[in-house]
Motif scaffolding. Structure first.
Motif, short mmCIF file in Angstrom:
data_model
loop_
_atom_site.label_atom_id
_atom_site.label_comp_id
_atom_site.label_asym_id
_atom_site.label_seq_id
_atom_site.Cartn_x
_atom_site.Cartn_y
_atom_site.Cartn_z
N SER A 114 1.75 -3.08 7.29
CA SER A 114 0.67 -2.43 8.02
C SER A 114 -0.62 -2.39 7.22
CB SER A 114 1.08 -1.00 8.41
OG SER A 114 2.21 -1.02 9.25
N GLY A 115 -1.74 -2.32 7.96
CA GLY A 115 -3.04 -2.23 7.30
C GLY A 115 -3.36 -3.46 6.47
N HIS A 116 -3.73 -3.26 5.21
CA HIS A 116 -4.06 -4.36 4.31
C HIS A 116 -2.83 -4.95 3.62
CE1 HIS A 116 -8.25 -3.50 4.87
NE2 HIS A 116 -8.15 -2.27 4.37
N THR B 299 0.85 -1.21 0.00
CA THR B 299 0.00 0.00 0.00
C THR B 299 0.88 1.25 0.00
OG1 THR B 299 -0.15 -0.12 2.43
CG2 THR B 299 -1.91 -1.15 1.16
N GLU C 147 -4.08 3.99 1.44
CA GLU C 147 -3.89 2.58 1.11
C GLU C 147 -4.98 2.01 0.22
OE1 GLU C 147 -3.86 0.02 4.50
OE2 GLU C 147 -5.89 0.55 5.15
N SER C 148 -6.15 2.61 0.24
CA SER C 148 -7.23 2.11 -0.61
C SER C 148 -7.21 2.73 -2.02
CB SER C 148 -8.59 2.41 0.04
OG SER C 148 -8.77 3.82 0.19
#
Length: 245
Positions: free
Chosen positions: A130-132, A114, A235-236
């Motif tokens: 981290s995150g997705h 991301t 990140e999206s």
């Protein structure tokens, strides 16, 4: 001349305490009745209680035999069912093991990175954990994804550009690869856009790239853009990844 005295005097007999002066012959003595037959001691009389006990013992023995037979059959059935259950468990365990191994094998060869706003220079830097974000069987190193097994891979990248001033600058988004055995770099995918804001002050434009490639071991993949300052690193909205087929 001598006379017979027995003739002169009649004979006297005592019968049952009374005198009988009859001169006739005395009656024959009474014949004693035959004694009762002596029982045969070899043949004992039948014991009805004993017969009942024998019959009851036989019935109980048959019932016990039937019960033991039923228990034996039940134990055989239980043993047979346990054997079948063990075989099914073994088959199921083997199938699940193969499925899990296959899933792990597929899961190992994948990565999703991301956007990382702490950019210093091109190619783009990414967030790998981290995150997705994640990496399974694919190494993230020096801003690129390193292939550790030759095969067919689907590679994708998405970048969101946005700005507050409209200009005629060309927006470019490129995915390329390198390999230590080959000099230089090789472009896998590229997107270039002009006239993306049409005089508007605030604008946004998404660029998505995705395709299937045959990659070799030790190939490394990277992403370049025309201007880092125009990239939205949420990140999206900006990401990069691949997975092995």
């Amino acid at each position: 001349m001598q006379q017979n005295l027995n003739y002169m005097y009649p004979q006297i007999f005592w019968v049952d305490g009374s005198a009988n002066t009859s001169t006739s012959c005395p009656p024959a003595p009474p014949v004693a009745p035959f004694p009762p037959p002596v029982p045969d001691r070899r043949r004992k009389p039948k014991d009805k209680n004993r017969e009942r006990r024998s019959t009851g013992f036989l019935v109980i023995s048959l019932l016990i035999l039937l019960a033991l037979t039923g228990v034996g059959l039940s134990m055989f059935q239980i043993f047979h069912l346990e054997k079948q259950l063990a075989e099914l468990r073994e088959v199921r365990s083997g199938w699940l093991g193969q499925k899990e191994q296959s899933m792990k094998k597929e899961a190992r060869k994948a990565a999703h990175l991301t956007g990382n706003p702490a950019q210093r220079d091109l190619p783009l830097e990414w967030e790998p954990i981290s995150g997705h974000a994640f990496t399974n069987g694919i190494q993230y190193r020096d801003q690129g994804l390193i292939i550790n097994e030759t095969g067919l891979y689907f590679v994708y990248s998405n970048v969101l550009f946005r700005g507050s001033v409209c200009s005629s600058q060309v927006l470019s988004h490129v995915v390329y690869k390198k390999n230590p055995s080959s000099p230089g770099s090789y472009v896998l995918m590229e997107d270039k856009t002009i006239n993306y804001c049409m005089g508007e002050k605030t604008w946004a434009r998404k660029s998505y790239l995705g395709a299937l490639f045959q990659l070799r071991k030790m190939d490394s993949l990277y992403v370049n853009v025309s201007k880092i300052a125009l990239v939205n690193f949420e990140e999206s909205k900006t990401f990069f990844g691949l997975f092995k087929l």
